[in-house]
Design a protein around this motif. Structure first.
Motif, PDB file in Angstrom:
ATOM      1  N   ASN A 161       0.822  -1.195   0.000  1.00  0.00           N
ATOM      2  CA  ASN A 161       0.000   0.000   0.000  1.00  0.00           C
ATOM      3  C   ASN A 161       0.866   1.259   0.000  1.00  0.00           C
ATOM      4  O   ASN A 161       1.553   1.557   0.969  1.00  0.00           O
ATOM      5  CB  ASN A 161      -0.927  -0.001   1.216  1.00  0.00           C
ATOM      6  N   VAL A 176      -0.348  -0.680  -4.763  1.00  0.00           N
ATOM      7  CA  VAL A 176      -1.509   0.208  -4.757  1.00  0.00           C
ATOM      8  C   VAL A 176      -1.042   1.638  -4.540  1.00  0.00           C
ATOM      9  O   VAL A 176      -0.455   1.966  -3.505  1.00  0.00           O
ATOM     10  CB  VAL A 176      -2.510  -0.199  -3.653  1.00  0.00           C
ATOM     11  N   LEU A 203      -7.630   5.332  -6.938  1.00  0.00           N
ATOM     12  CA  LEU A 203      -6.630   4.297  -6.727  1.00  0.00           C
ATOM     13  C   LEU A 203      -6.056   3.838  -8.058  1.00  0.00           C
ATOM     14  O   LEU A 203      -6.774   3.717  -9.060  1.00  0.00           O
ATOM     15  CB  LEU A 203      -7.243   3.106  -5.984  1.00  0.00           C
ATOM     16  N   LEU A 218      -3.604   0.695  -9.592  1.00  0.00           N
ATOM     17  CA  LEU A 218      -3.033  -0.605  -9.280  1.00  0.00           C
ATOM     18  C   LEU A 218      -1.976  -0.989 -10.295  1.00  0.00           C
ATOM     19  O   LEU A 218      -2.148  -0.780 -11.499  1.00  0.00           O
ATOM     20  CB  LEU A 218      -4.130  -1.685  -9.256  1.00  0.00           C
TER      21      LEU A 218
END
Length: 284
Positions: free
Chosen positions: A31, A100, A109, A111
């Motif tokens: 993250n 992420v 977001l 990815l």
């Protein structure tokens, strides 16, 4: 004295039959989005989201998960105030790393999914490209690549050794966490006694008996109808089983493949499993 009463229900065949065609593959989620995130499995229809993360993945941390190959998953922020949008991905057959990030312009977001083999290939390409710009002769170039690859291998080998050492240090404790008696023979009961519950007589077999834990088995303790109630209640609520984390919480482990579901029967006398609940209380 605290007594542990262990009942093993005949659900393993049912669960394995329904999940036998589902292959779980390792995924490491990193993250970098600036805020805690969660991972959800998306239904085939796309209208149902089932949480896969037991705890939010904090920013600048990573966690390992086992996800079903070929299934759709979604990543969301824990706090809807940041963004209500989700970013989706499909789990590949290979082990992967999912990075992420957040798009600062659209506040969404972002990815990036990459396999372990792709990381190794990219790392090799970076090494060869760097060595190519530094050396003109093939001999120096070859020596440069060999030296850099050797350093990468030595680091990987050191990481594997540290993991093996950690496993060795905790293996004996984990194997004997409950069954501390290494000489215990469990093929036959240590003792047996009869117990009347209502109008039925049960035989209670003591398989393990210490001051810290006890394991009993009782044949025909759960009826076929009660097993069906467990299946009906538990199947739609199955979630990845967790292990105890170092911080005292629960973590998903790559080594544990089981799924679990909870059922609280406190103050629910109208529930079909209320009688079983009281039988368990009677025994314990």
């Amino acid at each position: 004295m605290k007594v542990v009463f262990l009942i093993i229900f005949g659900l393993s065949d049912f669960i394995s039959e329904n999940l036998s065609n589902e292959l779980t593959v390792a995924l490491k989620v990193k993250n970098f989005a600036g805020h805690p995130i969660e991972v959800f499995r998306v239904s085939d229809q796309g209208n149902d989201f089932r949480r896969e993360t037991k705890q939010p993945i904090r920013n600048a941390t990573e966690t390992s998960m086992d996800l079903l190959q070929g299934h759709r998953y979604a990543v969301r922020f824990l706090d809807d105030i940041i963004s209500k949008d989700s970013a989706e991905f499909v789990k590949d057959l290979k082990e992967e790393i999912l990075m992420v990030n957040i798009d600062p312009i659209q506040n969404k977001l972002d990815l990036y999914q990459i396999t372990i083999s792709e990381i190794l290939i990219n790392n090799t390409k970076l090494i060869t490209s760097d060595c190519f710009t530094k050396y003109n002769t093939s001999e120096n170039f070859t020596d440069c690549v060999a030296e850099r690859l050797q350093k990468s291998y030595e680091k990987l080998h050191k990481d594997v050794e540290e993991i093996d050492t950690a496993y060795d240090n905790m293996a004996d404790r984990m194997r004997n966490y409950t069954c501390v008696d290494s000489t215990l023979e469990t093929s036959l009961p240590i003792s047996s006694h009869d117990m009347s519950i209502g109008e039925k007589l049960y035989t209670v077999n003591t398989m393990f008996n210490t001051s810290h834990a006890k394991i009993w088995t009782i044949d025909d303790f759960v009826t076929a109808d009660e097993c069906e109630q467990f299946i009906e209640h538990g199947l739609p609520r199955l979630e990845r089983a967790t292990v105890s984390g170092q911080d005292g919480g629960s973590d998903i482990s790559l080594s544990r493949k089981a799924q679990q579901a909870g059922l609280n029967l406190m103050r629910r006398p109208d529930h079909p499993l209320w009688n079983l609940y009281h039988r368990i209380l009677h025994v314990t």
